[in-house]
Scaffold this motif. Structure first.
Motif, short mmCIF file in Angstrom:
data_model
loop_
_atom_site.label_atom_id
_atom_site.label_comp_id
_atom_site.label_asym_id
_atom_site.label_seq_id
_atom_site.Cartn_x
_atom_site.Cartn_y
_atom_site.Cartn_z
N VAL A 47 -11.48 -15.42 25.56
CA VAL A 47 -11.82 -15.98 27.04
C VAL A 47 -12.21 -15.12 27.97
O VAL A 47 -11.39 -14.16 28.12
N LEU A 48 -13.38 -15.54 28.85
CA LEU A 48 -13.58 -14.59 29.63
C LEU A 48 -13.60 -15.47 30.96
O LEU A 48 -13.99 -16.56 31.04
N ASN A 49 -13.06 -14.90 32.06
CA ASN A 49 -12.81 -15.41 33.40
C ASN A 49 -14.36 -15.57 33.98
O ASN A 49 -15.19 -14.79 33.58
N SER A 50 -14.72 -16.47 34.87
CA SER A 50 -16.23 -16.60 35.12
C SER A 50 -16.17 -15.53 36.43
O SER A 50 -15.33 -15.09 36.78
N ASN A 51 -17.46 -15.21 36.45
CA ASN A 51 -18.11 -14.52 37.45
C ASN A 51 -19.35 -14.48 37.81
O ASN A 51 -20.18 -15.55 37.43
#
Length: 144
Positions: free
Chosen positions: A120-124
């Motif tokens: 899972v990747l946090n939004s940027n």
């Protein structure tokens, strides 16, 4: 219930998909054996692979090694509208696109290959702009 499912194909394979689904739902994931990138535009979902469950919150991404079987997404919150963008990375299509030289980012020495199946990747800012550009393709064409 699927509200809308638009996609773009390249060389006969789905590359970009935009899916809107009304909860509650359980949906067999529309991908083949390749790497893919999912981005939650609206709502949140759970990704299921065998016994593993990964929550994907709003404005988060999931990068997957999609070779494993039993892939499903779900949301049991009745009435919730969920929208997800799916980008598939087919090795044979990448080789055709980059027929002369693969970009350095796609060239991984064998010892760096990961067996991690989901992250899972946090939004940027860069991810959001990339997704906005893909959404423009769907709004500009009217269909997918």
């Amino acid at each position: 219930m699927i509200i809308d499912h638009k996609k773009y194909d390249l060389f006969g394979k789905a590359i970009i998909q935009n899916i809107r689904i009304k909860a509650p739902f359980t949906f067999d994931f529309p991908i083949t054996d390749n790497a893919c990138f999912l981005y939650m535009l609206q709502g949140e979902m759970q990704y299921h692979r065998d016994e593993d469950r990964v929550n994907i919150p709003h404005k988060h991404a999931l990068f997957l090694n999609c070779i494993q079987a039993s892939k499903t997404i779900s949301n049991l919150n009745r009435g919730a509208i969920n929208e997800i963008m799916v980008i598939n990375f087919h090795p044979d299509i990448l080789k055709r696109i980059y027929d002369r030289e693969m970009p350095v980012i796609l060239q991984a020495p064998d010892q760096l290959v990961s067996n991690k199946s989901a992250e899972v990747l946090n939004s940027n800012f860069l991810i959001e702009k990339y997704i906005e550009g893909l959404l423009f393709l769907f709004s500009a064409s009217g269909t997918g």
